[in-house]
Design a protein around this motif. Structure first.
Motif, PDB file in Angstrom:
ATOM      1  N   UNK A  43       5.616   1.078  -7.934  1.00 30.24           N
ATOM      2  CA  UNK A  43       5.429  -0.125  -7.121  1.00 30.24           C
ATOM      3  C   UNK A  43       5.144  -1.333  -7.994  1.00 30.24           C
ATOM      4  N   UNK A  44       4.260  -1.139  -8.972  1.00 28.00           N
ATOM      5  CA  UNK A  44       3.921  -2.241  -9.878  1.00 28.00           C
ATOM      6  C   UNK A  44       5.136  -2.688 -10.677  1.00 28.00           C
TER       7      UNK A  44
ATOM      8  N   UNK B 195       0.839  -1.189   0.000  1.00 26.83           N
ATOM      9  CA  UNK B 195       0.000   0.000   0.000  1.00 26.83           C
ATOM     10  C   UNK B 195       0.880   1.248   0.000  1.00 26.83           C
ATOM     11  N   UNK B 196       0.558   2.192  -0.836  1.00 24.78           N
ATOM     12  CA  UNK B 196       1.312   3.439  -0.923  1.00 24.78           C
ATOM     13  C   UNK B 196       0.883   4.385   0.189  1.00 24.78           C
ATOM     14  N   UNK B 197       1.856   4.804   1.004  1.00 20.75           N
ATOM     15  CA  UNK B 197       1.587   5.756   2.074  1.00 20.75           C
ATOM     16  C   UNK B 197       2.104   7.140   1.688  1.00 20.75           C
ATOM     17  N   UNK B 198       1.569   8.162   2.361  1.00 22.62           N
ATOM     18  CA  UNK B 198       2.054   9.529   2.196  1.00 22.62           C
ATOM     19  C   UNK B 198       2.898   9.842   3.428  1.00 22.62           C
ATOM     20  N   UNK B 199       4.207  10.010   3.217  1.00 27.45           N
ATOM     21  CA  UNK B 199       5.153  10.179   4.314  1.00 27.45           C
ATOM     22  C   UNK B 199       5.769  11.572   4.239  1.00 27.45           C
TER      23      UNK B 199
ATOM     24  N   UNK C 100       6.169  -2.381  -2.423  1.00 26.54           N
ATOM     25  CA  UNK C 100       5.390  -1.209  -2.040  1.00 26.54           C
ATOM     26  C   UNK C 100       6.302   0.005  -1.906  1.00 26.54           C
ATOM     27  N   UNK C 101       5.979   1.062  -2.648  1.00 23.76           N
ATOM     28  CA  UNK C 101       6.718   2.311  -2.581  1.00 23.76           C
ATOM     29  C   UNK C 101       5.775   3.422  -2.133  1.00 23.76           C
ATOM     30  N   UNK C 102       6.334   4.460  -1.530  1.00 24.10           N
ATOM     31  CA  UNK C 102       5.533   5.515  -0.924  1.00 24.10           C
ATOM     32  C   UNK C 102       5.735   6.854  -1.619  1.00 24.10           C
ATOM     33  N   UNK C 103       4.860   7.785  -1.289  1.00 24.38           N
ATOM     34  CA  UNK C 103       5.044   9.190  -1.647  1.00 24.38           C
ATOM     35  C   UNK C 103       5.726   9.872  -0.472  1.00 24.38           C
TER      36      UNK C 103
END
Length: 204
Positions: free
Chosen positions: A131-132, A1-5, A137-140
């Motif tokens: 990410x795909x 899941x992509x999170x906003x960090x 999973x990679x984040x912003x």
């Protein structure tokens, strides 16, 4: 899941630059002390930097910060986001108007003129695409400046807040927080080194 960090270095008195920041003095007077940890040989500092870079699918920054990093004294092959690390993410800049030219043409820049929420939405799509492509999973990552991160937290757009608390009192500069609605933070990790205390919180 992509999170906003939101990920930023801050002084003990809450400033993300010293006094009088500008294109030729990006971190303000004395502000270089905020990022001492990023150039440290301490293995924990190196790990924090490496892990932050590795998780970055896209990076959001404001126009003032872009002008600093793209300026003559800004980023190069040895200094900059992800320099010396594997890969480079897409960069999304929040701005009222795109620049006429870009010095760092080897980086992937997107300029969004319709506000911070839209910029984060663009960055999320880029991170999900990355990410795909990578199978992980990679984040912003919101790297700043302070106004971008403060506004994003106030608007409820941030999932995780990572602070690199530098052992310096700047006395003045650009504050990270300038008011807004209260936010509850849940501490997830603390890593203390000689150059910084790295703090990670979930934003509830």
């Amino acid at each position: 899941m992509t999170r906003i960090i939101a990920d930023i270095s801050v002084s003990l008195d809450g400033f993300v630059t010293g006094p009088d920041p500008g294109p030729d003095n990006g971190l303000g007077t004395g502000g270089e002390a905020l990022h001492t940890w990023a150039f440290s040989d301490d293995p924990d500092d190196r790990r924090v930097l490496r892990e932050a870079t590795a998780r970055s699918g896209a990076v959001v920054l404001g126009r003032r910060l872009f002008d600093v990093v793209d300026g003559p004294g800004g980023w190069d092959d040895e200094v900059g986001y992800g320099a010396g690390e594997v890969g480079k993410p897409a960069f999304v800049v929040v701005t009222s108007a795109p620049p006429e030219s870009v010095r760092l043409t080897n980086l992937d820049w997107t300029f969004v003129t319709t506000g911070l929420s839209d910029a984060i939405g663009v960055a999320r799509r880029r991170a999900e695409e990355a990410s795909s492509a990578s199978g992980q999973d990679l984040d912003v990552v919101l790297m700043g400046g302070g106004a971008v991160i403060g506004s994003a937290i106030a608007a409820g757009l941030v999932d995780v807040l990572t602070l690199h608390l530098a052992p310096v009192v700047l006395g003045a500069g650009t504050p990270l927080f300038t008011g807004g609605a209260p936010r509850t933070l849940v501490r997830r990790s603390v890593t203390a080194t000689t150059t910084a205390t790295h703090l990670t919180y979930d934003v509830v």
